[in-house]
Design an enzyme around this catalytic site. Structure first.
Site: not given
Ligand code: NAD
Length: 472
Positions: A107, A95
Site C-alpha cells: 500500500k 485480500k
C-alpha cells in the site's frame, strides 16, 4: 477521522491473532505472515504554485513478497500515517489470498488533502513520488504495482505510468507497473466500477444463502432491501448504483458534510450531480437532511455499506447500529470491538478484506492484459458470434420457429472486454463468498465472517510459504 490513540494496524493484527489461534500453523510462520516486510518512508520537496517550498510526507509499504509482484493502492489523504499504510498493506496480502489473486500485499500513501492542491501540483507530487519509488526499486510490473485508493483515480495512475515509462525506456511490460489506468493508456474496461460491483456481487451472494438469511430473519435476495451507503466516492457511488439497478432501495447516502434520506430510494447519479453543482449533498430535492452525517449509520435498514474510511463503527456507536448486514466496502470501517457487539446482536458483518476485493481482482486482469499486450475478447469475439449465429440458424431451421429480435441479438453477442471482466469478477466474488462461508461453518469456534476470512487467508499464505520451501 481517526482518533490519535487509534491504531488501525493493531486492529488488523488483533483480528489476525484471533483467527491464527484457530489454525495449526507454527508460531514462526504466523509471525512471518503478520510482519510487514519493507517500509519505505520518504520526504521530498515540491514547489507550490505560489512559489513556496513544501515538504511532502509519503509511504510505500510492502507487507509480503510470498507472491510477486506486491499490489495495493495509493491513498491521498491528510490522515495518512505509517501505521495506517502498514495496516492497509497487511489487509492487501490477506485480500489477495482470499480471492486467489497471485500477489503479495502492499500500500502507498501521501499525506495531503488533494483538495488543497492544484492539478499541476498534484501531478508534480505524483510524478516525484513515482521517481522516488523507481530509485529504490519499489515499483515495477514484477516488483510492486500500485493502483487507485481513497483520493486517487485514473488521472494519478496515468501520471505514474508515464513517469515509469519515461524512466525505464524499452521495458516491454512497463505498462504493468500500475493499474487503474484510463483505457486509452493501457487500462482495462470495467476497472472503475470494479470495487463497487464486487461489493454488490458479494452481498448478493450472502443474501442468496438461506442459512445466513434465516438467522437474521430477512427474505432471500436483494430486491426491496433497504440500503444505506456512507461515502459517495468511487466505491460508494458504484455500490449504490448496482444495488439500485437490482431493485434494492438506497434510502440514505452520507458524505462528509451531511447525509440525506428518502424512504422511496435515492438515485446516486442525481445526488452526485447535485453535490457537484451545489458543493454539498444536503438539500437534495425530495430528501430529508441529516446534519450529523454519522447518524446515517444508525438508521433502520437491511444493509449498511460504509464506503469512506476506517474506524467509523466502533465500541461507541456499534450498539446503536440497526442494520442486519454490514458490508465493509471501505477498508477497516469496523473495529474488533464493533465485531464483538455485532456478534452479540446477530448482525452479519461481511469483511473488507474480501468484500472490497473487486478492485484488486480487476487490477489483476488489467496487469495480465498489459503483460499479454492484447485486449480481452479480441481473439474470440468474432468467432463466438459466428458460431452462435450458426447454432441459432440450425435450431430455427429444425424447429421451424424464429426467436425475437431481442433474443437474437442477445444470443449472437460475442464477449467484449467489459463482459469478460465483469464475469471474471462475478465468478471470483461468488467463489470466495462460498469458500469463506464453508470455512465459517467447518469450525464452531469461528463466530464471524471476518475470522473465517482470516483463517482462509492464513491457510493459503502459509501453504505458499511451505511450498516455496521457505520453512523446510
Ligand atoms: P474516494 O476518495 O473516491 O471516495 C471516498 C468518499 O468518502 C469521498 O467522497 C469522501 O468525501 C467521503 N468521506 C470521507 N469521510 C467521510 C465521512 N466521515 N462520512 C461520509 N463520507 C466521507 O475513495 P474510494 O476509492 O471510494 O475509497 C473508499 C474506501 O474504499 C477506502 O477505505 C479505500 O481504501 C477502500 N477501497 C477502495 C478501492 C478502490 O478501488 N478505489 C478498492 C478497495 C478498497
Amino acid at each position: 477521522m481517526p482518533a490519535p490513540e487509534y491504531s488501525f494496524l493493531d486492529d488488523v493484527n488483533k483480528s489476525f491473532d484471533k483467527a491464527a489461534q484457530l489454525t495449526n500453523w507454527d508460531k514462526g510462520i504466523l509471525q512471518q505472515i503478520k510482519a510487514c516486510n519493507s517500509v519505505y518512508r520518504m520526504r521530498f520537496p515540491i514547489k507550490r504554485d505560489n512559489g513556496t517550498i513544501e515538504v511532502i510526507e509519503a509511504y510505500r509499504v510492502q507487507h509480503s513478497q510470498h507472491k510477486s509482484p506486491c499490489k495495493g493502492g495509493i491513498r491521498f489523504s491528510e490522515f495518512v500515517n505509517q501505521d495506517e499504510v502498514m495496516a492497509l498493506a497487511s489487509l492487501m496480502t490477506y485480500k489477495c489470498a482470499i480471492v486467489n489473486v497471485p500477489f503479495g500485499g502492499a500500500k502507498g500513501g501521501i499525506k495531503i488533502n488533494p483538495k488543497n492542491y492544484s492539478v499541476y501540483e498534484l501531478e508534480k507530487i505524483t510524478r516525484r513520488y513515482t521517481s522516488e519509488l523507481i530509485k529504490k526499486n519499489f515499483i515495477g510490473p514484477g516488483i510492486d504495482v500500485p493502483a487507485p485508493d481513497y483520493g486517487t483515480g485514473e488521472k494519478e495512475m496515468s501520471w505514474i505510468a508515464d513517469t515509469y515509462l519515461s524512466l525505464r525506456p524499452g521495458e516491454i511490460d512497463a505498462l504493468g507497473c500500475v493499474t487503474g489506468k484510463p483505457v486509452s493508456q493501457g487500462g482495462v474496461r470495467g476497472r472503475k466500477e470494479a470495487t463497487g460491483l464486487g461489493v454488490f456481487f458479494g452481498i448478493r451472494e450472502v443474501c442468496n444463502m438461506p442459512e445466513v438469511m434465516d438467522k437474521i430473519k430477512l427474505p432471500l435476495g436483494i430486491e426491496g432491501k433497504k440500503v444505506v451507503v456512507q461515502g459517495l466516492g468511487n466505491v460508494g457511488y458504484h455500490t449504490a448504483k448496482f444495488f439500485r439497478e437490482h431493485d434494492a432501495k438506497v434510502i440514505a447516502l452520507a458524505e462528509y458534510e451531511g447525509a440525506i434520506y428518502n424512504a422511496d430510494g435515492l438515485n446516486e447519479e442525481d445526488v452526485f450531480q447535485h453535490r457537484n453543482k451545489t458543493k454539498s449533498i444536503l438539500n437534495f430535492p425530495g430528501a430529508t437532511n441529516i446534519t450529523n452525517t454519522a447518524d446515517a449509520l444508525e438508521l433502520e435498514c437491511d444493509i449498511l455499506i460504509p464506503a469512506a474510511l476506517e474506524n467509523v463503527i466502533n465500541a461507541e456507536n456499534a450498539p446503536r447500529i440497526k442494520a442486519k448486514i454490514v458490508g465493509e466496502a471501505a477498508n477497516g470501517p469496523c473495529t474488533p470491538d464493533a465485531d464483538e457487539i455485532f456478534a452479540k446482536k446477530g448482525i452479519v458483518c461481511v469483511p473488507d478484506m474480501y468484500l472490497n476485493a473487486g478492485g484488486v481482482t480487476v487490477s489483476y486482469f488489467e496487469w495480465l492484459k498489459n503483460l499479454s499486450h492484447v485486449r480481452y475478447g479480441r481473439l474470440e469475439k468474432r468467432f463466438t458470434e459466428n458460431l452462435n449465429a450458426h447454432i441459432l440458424s440450425q435450431i430455427e431451421e429444425l424447429s421451424g420457429k424464429k426467436v425475437s429480435e431481442l433474443e437474437r441479438n442477445f444470443i449472437h453477442h460475442g464477449p467484449e472486454e467489459v463482459d469478460l471482466v465483469h464475469s471474471g469478477l462475478e465468478e471470483t466474488m461468488i467463489t470466495s463468498t462460498r469458500e469463506i462461508i464453508d470455512v465459517w461453518h467447518s469450525n464452531p469456534a469461528i463466530t464471524d465472517m471476518r475470522t473465517a476470512a482470516f483463517v482462509s487467508a492464513i491457510n493459503k499464505v502459509a501453504t505458499t510459504y511451505v511450498e516455496l520451501g521457505i520453512f523446510p
